[in-house]
Scaffold this active site. Structure first.
Site, PDB file in Angstrom:
ATOM      1  N   HIS A 322      27.149  23.970  55.472  1.00  0.00           N
ATOM      2  CA  HIS A 322      28.459  24.382  55.954  1.00  0.00           C
ATOM      3  C   HIS A 322      29.472  24.206  54.838  1.00  0.00           C
ATOM      4  O   HIS A 322      29.392  23.259  54.048  1.00  0.00           O
ATOM      5  CB  HIS A 322      28.866  23.540  57.177  1.00  0.00           C
ATOM      6  CG  HIS A 322      30.017  24.097  57.952  1.00  0.00           C
ATOM      7  ND1 HIS A 322      31.327  23.878  57.587  1.00  0.00           N
ATOM      8  CD2 HIS A 322      30.061  24.877  59.072  1.00  0.00           C
ATOM      9  CE1 HIS A 322      32.129  24.486  58.450  1.00  0.00           C
ATOM     10  NE2 HIS A 322      31.392  25.095  59.353  1.00  0.00           N
ATOM     11  N   ASP A 380      26.327  27.192  63.953  1.00  0.00           N
ATOM     12  CA  ASP A 380      26.144  28.636  64.064  1.00  0.00           C
ATOM     13  C   ASP A 380      24.673  28.999  64.238  1.00  0.00           C
ATOM     14  O   ASP A 380      24.341  29.957  64.943  1.00  0.00           O
ATOM     15  CB  ASP A 380      26.707  29.334  62.817  1.00  0.00           C
ATOM     16  CG  ASP A 380      28.194  29.091  62.656  1.00  0.00           C
ATOM     17  OD1 ASP A 380      28.936  29.349  63.616  1.00  0.00           O
ATOM     18  OD2 ASP A 380      28.621  28.636  61.585  1.00  0.00           O
TER      19      ASP A 380
END
Length: 445
Positions: A322, A380
């Site tokens: 991330h 995600d």
């Protein structure tokens, strides 16, 4: 331009106060800049008077080192993998609370009492229907319009249907607009989905909770009864909760910038949706599913793992690591639990994409390369798996993200109006164009 930290102490009787400052020296000038200390996180150098005192600007493309506001809503420490909403860790909220309670927390600063929560849930539930004339607005879009295009248009058009909540200087109208947006966004997102697949709109039901109602509006049809599985509703609620707010990201900053001009709340949220639509922001879980489709089958995973490890290959595994979190994404742990529950309920045997996802997850959690690089599955990755298993097309992933993030945008928008230091946003620039030159008549060019 050397910058040094300084401490100035003053002794007034028995009281000792300390003001931290930074000294900026350039072109024979010396400027003292205050250093502001947050409740948590790194100090911030206050440069508001830099131009007035030194006639210079700072240069910070992407605003990655610039605080544009002060806020009490969300705190992130990417290095440590920390995400707090009003001080509460996201893993506790996602596992022990539910979305509407988190909405209340974000909007009002404290967890609600039982009576406050009941009143808030009732208000939201009773405002989930949209103006009937808005159905005609949907029908003005092409039948194959992307749901995000529909949502940008419809949410912006709410200002044409709800005139009694567009005066941003009226606190009561701001509150009504906030409730309307949170309540109606699932209805608008579900209608955008139904319209894109050619099915009739399904009205909201007051006997269902927030997440179950959304799933019912998306997947039920008038011809037969549809019962929402509580496991799927819980997973959907967690997706909403884990995406509710994420500090001053691109779309939130867009909402704040639009709001600083005095734009009505529906226009501001539509601006946030438009920004979220960008693939570098809200499209991460969709990009993850597209990657799984590219891989195709489990037997091809070693090929793509090798490509991901090859520095000379542009291929990157989506859904791992991330930009903000340099450690484990704190949202991913809770989302993994929901992903496991959903996949156990629905199975992966007949879905090649989910089979690929489970194997990739296993490799990422055990391969020394991924562990060393801290390329853990992020939120995600898991939310994409869940939405795929539920039956949502990838075109709906970002609209669901927008639905979830609405409360964050609204909370930041409300906070901004309570800030006495609010000014219209006006970033500066480093001009590199032509210097002064005189106009030349066309016949002489």
């Amino acid at each position: 331009m050397p910058v040094r930290s300084a401490h100035e102490a003053s002794d007034e009787g028995n009281t000792m106060t300390e003001q931290k400052t930074a000294t900026l020296s350039f072109d024979g000038k010396t400027i003292e800049l205050p250093i502001l200390s947050p409740s948590v996180g790194p100090d911030v150098i206050d440069i508001r008077k830099l131009y007035a005192q030194g006639h210079v600007f700072t240069y910070d493309p992407g605003f990655t080192s610039t605080a544009s506001c002060d806020s009490t809503i969300t705190y992130i420490d990417g290095d440590e993998g920390v995400l707090l909403h009003r001080g509460y860790p996201i893993d506790q909220l996602a596992s022990q609370s539910h979305y509407l309670e988190v909405c209340y927390l974000l909007m009002y600063g404290e967890l609600p009492t039982a009576a406050q929560l009941e009143a808030f849930e009732t208000t939201i539930t009773r405002h989930t229907m949209i103006h009937e004339q808005m159905h005609n607005f949907f029908r003005g879009f092409r039948r194959d319009a992307h749901p995000m295009a529909t949502m940008v248009g419809v949410v912006g058009a709410m200002s044409a249907f709800y005139h009694d909540s567009t005066d941003v200087n009226d606190q009561k109208q701001r509150e009504i607009a906030a409730h309307r947006l949170i309540a109606k966004m699932p209805t608008i997102a579900a209608m955008a989905y139904k319209y894109s697949i050619g099915q009739p709109f399904v009205y909201p039901r007051n006997d269902l909770d927030y997440a179950a109602n959304f799933l019912h509006m998306c997947f039920s049809v008038p011809a037969e009864k549809y019962n929402v599985d509580p496991i799927l509703a819980r997973a959907m609620d967690r997706i909403f909760t884990l995406h509710a707010d994420h500090e001053q990201n691109a779309s939130t900053s867009t909402v704040r910038l639009a709001s600083s001009s005095g734009a009505n709340p529906f226009a501001c949220i539509a601006a946030g949706i438009a920004c979220l639509w960008g693939p570098a922001h809200g499209g991460a879980n969709q990009a993850c599913l597209e990657m799984l489709k590219e891989i195709g089958t489990v037997d091809r995973i070693p090929e793509f793992i090798a490509r991901a490890k090859d520095k000379n290959d542009p291929f990157r595994l989506m859904g791992f690591g991330h930009r903000v979190y340099k450690n484990m994404d704190p949202r991913a742990t809770v989302m993994k639990e929901s992903a496991d529950e959903v996949l156990e309920l629905l199975g992966v045997e007949n879905n090649p994409l989910l089979q690929v996802a489970k194997e990739l997850e296993h490799i990422a959690l055990n391969d020394p390369y991924f562990i060393e690089k801290k390329l853990f599955p992020n939120v995600d990755f898991y939310s994409g798996i869940i939405l795929e298993a539920m039956g949502f097309p990838t075109s709906m992933f970002t609209p669901i993200f927008a639905l979830s993030r609405t409360v964050g945008w609204i909370s930041q928008w409300k906070e901004q109006f309570a800030d006495p230091q609010m000014k219209i946003g006006r970033p500066r620039q480093l001009y590199l164009g032509s210097t002064y030159r005189d106009y030349v008549d066309v016949e002489n060019r």
